[in-house]
Design a protein around this motif. Sequence first.
Motif, PDB file in Angstrom:
ATOM      1  N   THR A 282      19.739  -1.909 -16.115  1.00  0.00           N
ATOM      2  CA  THR A 282      20.915  -1.949 -16.979  1.00  0.00           C
ATOM      3  C   THR A 282      20.476  -2.233 -18.418  1.00  0.00           C
ATOM      4  O   THR A 282      19.511  -2.957 -18.659  1.00  0.00           O
ATOM      5  N   ARG A 283      21.214  -1.654 -19.379  1.00  0.00           N
ATOM      6  CA  ARG A 283      20.873  -1.807 -20.792  1.00  0.00           C
ATOM      7  C   ARG A 283      21.675  -2.919 -21.454  1.00  0.00           C
ATOM      8  O   ARG A 283      21.166  -3.625 -22.321  1.00  0.00           O
ATOM      9  N   THR A 284      22.923  -3.066 -21.083  1.00  0.00           N
ATOM     10  CA  THR A 284      23.794  -4.139 -21.573  1.00  0.00           C
ATOM     11  C   THR A 284      24.741  -4.517 -20.438  1.00  0.00           C
ATOM     12  O   THR A 284      24.773  -3.861 -19.390  1.00  0.00           O
ATOM     13  N   ALA A 285      25.554  -5.542 -20.674  1.00  0.00           N
ATOM     14  CA  ALA A 285      26.546  -5.944 -19.677  1.00  0.00           C
ATOM     15  C   ALA A 285      27.552  -4.833 -19.406  1.00  0.00           C
ATOM     16  O   ALA A 285      28.156  -4.783 -18.328  1.00  0.00           O
ATOM     17  N   ALA A 286      27.716  -3.898 -20.367  1.00  0.00           N
ATOM     18  CA  ALA A 286      28.664  -2.800 -20.186  1.00  0.00           C
ATOM     19  C   ALA A 286      28.214  -1.811 -19.110  1.00  0.00           C
ATOM     20  O   ALA A 286      29.016  -0.978 -18.667  1.00  0.00           O
ATOM     21  N   ASP A 287      26.960  -1.888 -18.669  1.00  0.00           N
ATOM     22  CA  ASP A 287      26.486  -1.000 -17.602  1.00  0.00           C
ATOM     23  C   ASP A 287      26.880  -1.507 -16.217  1.00  0.00           C
ATOM     24  O   ASP A 287      26.612  -0.854 -15.209  1.00  0.00           O
ATOM     25  N   LEU A 288      27.484  -2.660 -16.158  1.00  0.00           N
ATOM     26  CA  LEU A 288      27.937  -3.233 -14.890  1.00  0.00           C
ATOM     27  C   LEU A 288      29.466  -3.224 -14.902  1.00  0.00           C
ATOM     28  O   LEU A 288      30.090  -3.931 -15.678  1.00  0.00           O
ATOM     29  N   PHE A 289      30.061  -2.386 -14.051  1.00  0.00           N
ATOM     30  CA  PHE A 289      31.517  -2.260 -14.025  1.00  0.00           C
ATOM     31  C   PHE A 289      32.071  -3.205 -12.959  1.00  0.00           C
ATOM     32  O   PHE A 289      32.008  -2.922 -11.768  1.00  0.00           O
ATOM     33  N   ALA A 290      32.583  -4.339 -13.437  1.00  0.00           N
ATOM     34  CA  ALA A 290      33.101  -5.337 -12.503  1.00  0.00           C
ATOM     35  C   ALA A 290      33.879  -6.372 -13.285  1.00  0.00           C
ATOM     36  O   ALA A 290      33.670  -6.560 -14.490  1.00  0.00           O
ATOM     37  N   ALA A 291      34.777  -7.043 -12.592  1.00  0.00           N
ATOM     38  CA  ALA A 291      35.477  -8.182 -13.176  1.00  0.00           C
ATOM     39  C   ALA A 291      34.609  -9.408 -12.940  1.00  0.00           C
ATOM     40  O   ALA A 291      34.596  -9.976 -11.846  1.00  0.00           O
ATOM     41  N   LEU A 292      33.825  -9.780 -13.977  1.00  0.00           N
ATOM     42  CA  LEU A 292      32.857 -10.857 -13.830  1.00  0.00           C
ATOM     43  C   LEU A 292      33.030 -11.877 -14.950  1.00  0.00           C
ATOM     44  O   LEU A 292      33.426 -11.541 -16.068  1.00  0.00           O
ATOM     45  N   PRO A 293      32.696 -13.124 -14.680  1.00  0.00           N
ATOM     46  CA  PRO A 293      32.704 -14.127 -15.747  1.00  0.00           C
ATOM     47  C   PRO A 293      31.429 -14.002 -16.587  1.00  0.00           C
ATOM     48  O   PRO A 293      30.435 -13.419 -16.138  1.00  0.00           O
ATOM     49  N   PRO A 294      31.427 -14.568 -17.800  1.00  0.00           N
ATOM     50  CA  PRO A 294      30.207 -14.535 -18.612  1.00  0.00           C
ATOM     51  C   PRO A 294      29.200 -15.563 -18.135  1.00  0.00           C
ATOM     52  O   PRO A 294      29.550 -16.554 -17.473  1.00  0.00           O
ATOM     53  N   ASN A 295      27.940 -15.334 -18.472  1.00  0.00           N
ATOM     54  CA  ASN A 295      26.876 -16.305 -18.253  1.00  0.00           C
ATOM     55  C   ASN A 295      26.292 -16.720 -19.600  1.00  0.00           C
ATOM     56  O   ASN A 295      26.309 -15.939 -20.560  1.00  0.00           O
ATOM     57  N   LEU A 296      25.782 -17.929 -19.669  1.00  0.00           N
ATOM     58  CA  LEU A 296      25.059 -18.379 -20.851  1.00  0.00           C
ATOM     59  C   LEU A 296      23.611 -17.919 -20.714  1.00  0.00           C
ATOM     60  O   LEU A 296      22.843 -18.466 -19.927  1.00  0.00           O
ATOM     61  N   ASP A 297      23.247 -16.889 -21.482  1.00  0.00           N
ATOM     62  CA  ASP A 297      21.927 -16.282 -21.325  1.00  0.00           C
ATOM     63  C   ASP A 297      20.848 -16.975 -22.136  1.00  0.00           C
ATOM     64  O   ASP A 297      19.685 -17.000 -21.736  1.00  0.00           O
ATOM     65  N   ASP A 298      21.168 -17.509 -23.303  1.00  0.00           N
ATOM     66  CA  ASP A 298      20.129 -18.068 -24.161  1.00  0.00           C
ATOM     67  C   ASP A 298      20.743 -19.066 -25.137  1.00  0.00           C
ATOM     68  O   ASP A 298      21.943 -19.009 -25.437  1.00  0.00           O
ATOM     69  N   ALA A 299      19.899 -19.966 -25.653  1.00  0.00           N
ATOM     70  CA  ALA A 299      20.322 -20.936 -26.663  1.00  0.00           C
ATOM     71  C   ALA A 299      19.085 -21.457 -27.382  1.00  0.00           C
ATOM     72  O   ALA A 299      18.058 -21.728 -26.754  1.00  0.00           O
ATOM     73  N   TYR A 300      19.191 -21.600 -28.723  1.00  0.00           N
ATOM     74  CA  TYR A 300      18.059 -22.087 -29.517  1.00  0.00           C
ATOM     75  C   TYR A 300      18.571 -22.475 -30.901  1.00  0.00           C
ATOM     76  O   TYR A 300      19.621 -22.011 -31.358  1.00  0.00           O
TER      77      TYR A 300
END
Length: 597
Positions: A282-300
């Motif tokens: 997958t290239r971005t979250a838009a490549d996954l078609f689903a009703a999904l909650p967000p995840n915290l991927d990174d922080a700095y």
Amino acid sequence: MRKKAALLAMIALACLTAGNVAARNKYPPGPAYRTCPDTLKIYDVRQPDTTIAPCHPALLDTVYGVRGIITGFDDKPSAFAIYFQNYFPDSSRVWTGVQAFTGATNYKGSVPGTPTGGNLALGDSIVVYGTTQLFPNPNGTPEIEGPDAVQSTNDIIIRKISGGNPLPPWTIMSTHELNWIPGISAGTAEPHQEMLVRVRGPLIVTRRSVNGSSSPGMPFSSALNAGSFLCTRLDTCCDSVLVDQITLSALLPPAVGAVLDSVQGIVNRGTTNGINSYRLQTRTAADLFAALPPNLDDAYPIADNKLRLVFSRTVTKASAESVSYYSLASFGTINSATLVGGAGNVVILDITNGLAHGDPEGVTASNIADFASGLRMPTPQSRTFFNGLMSCAEVQAPDPGVMGLTASPCVDRSRFAGTGTALGNRMSVTGICTASGLGSLYYIEDLNGAQRGGMSIFGPPTSLIVGHSYILAGGIQEFGSETEMSGSVFVQDNGVSPMPPTTLKTIAVLKDTTCDATQSLTNGEDYEGMLVALSCVQITENATAGSSFHVASGTDTFLVSGLAGPFTFAADSGHVISVNGILHFSNATYRIVPRSN
């Protein structure tokens, strides 16, 4: 995605097997009746059956003018690539996708001095000139890479023809046709490698891996990279598709049992822990078609009082800017939360925590809602990092702890580096770029020119410009015992800055590799990664243009290194010169790397 150690091994193999460039096979290969031009279509490059594609090149053959539309980028440090595919308006056609492997150069960012200048985008029509490769070989991803097959040199040629073109149509494949096991699907999956493919559902997630830890009970669980998952159709049995959400994106996999309408991406083939498989990247979250909650991927950190949080999906402004949904590991205060641009997946937190630079810190997010579905994070998620925006000198300072100067034997290494050559936790540094394009390395330095004030940056996601000030976030490692940032995830150009001074030192000081346990000596470690100069030293040997050579002062000799050919100077024995450049550590010795003639 290719990683640094594997690439260095491949470089060594290429040097052993290829000899010099002139000794390589040149296109066309095979019998004399094959009168093939170097200019080929992707179909010629990818179709291995020479009865159908008689001009299919052998590995390391030159190919010129291979043209297609950009469909995706591997812009994850520190090895980069471009996926491109031929466009047919009626439907997609097999064997028409390929990868341009660009090594340590990210063409999605700025690449000054190249025909395109970088800044390429989806929908750009490009023409690529290089050599063919397969990584890994066998059963890997076909590629076009630079003629010398060395990651650190940007000798691949890419030209942009036009922009804004429509992407090729999606190929619709079943779970059986894209089964992750090559023994089942090679006949259908292989022709679609490096092409845009969609698998329709309903699909159910059956296994997942987060941070390299797979869900229990999975046969061959080690085949799942962190960020990947297996899914199968709800209404059929047994055929599983491996979805890779880490190579081209940075997404956490959905929970086991989650139902997806469909998933799409770019197909490739690779090996994880000895297990070979096909994957849908997958290239971005838009490549996954689903009703999904967000995840915290990174922080700095991006400032002493500001954190940059990256979520996997577009989030709602109301939830993203609610300070009560965030907390710090230090129990510090969240002063404000701002969704960047008022829409998207990046949130800036203004904080007060009272910690010193480099102290461990972490942030937790909860209850953040997905913009499209409204679903909220089911559980809190946390990310850890080192506090504050640090100077190069703070990063280079020796670790006084167990792995540092109090250990036996004495080991001089950054406290922010991981164990051995591993990356440490996320951290952020600021500095002025003093050298660019020394192979895959860039260097930054503190403005004041103080000791320990320089460091290397390996393969950043965008080219750094000498004389500009930057903020970078990534991980620190000791690679070959030189402190460097690798895996950069954030680069902010703050514009033109004064340059740090060049430090004049003697050969005796700069070549000294003594581990200074009491920090009472002045030696090479104190100037690693900094601009240094030697004055009135004598060349000890003749060397061809651009080659490394030695200089001497009294009985002390020192290497002047032509790392990736930054100069064309031809050394002439007996001449007395002055030389300045970056003090670089490699193969257990220091050397000076001039940035130009």
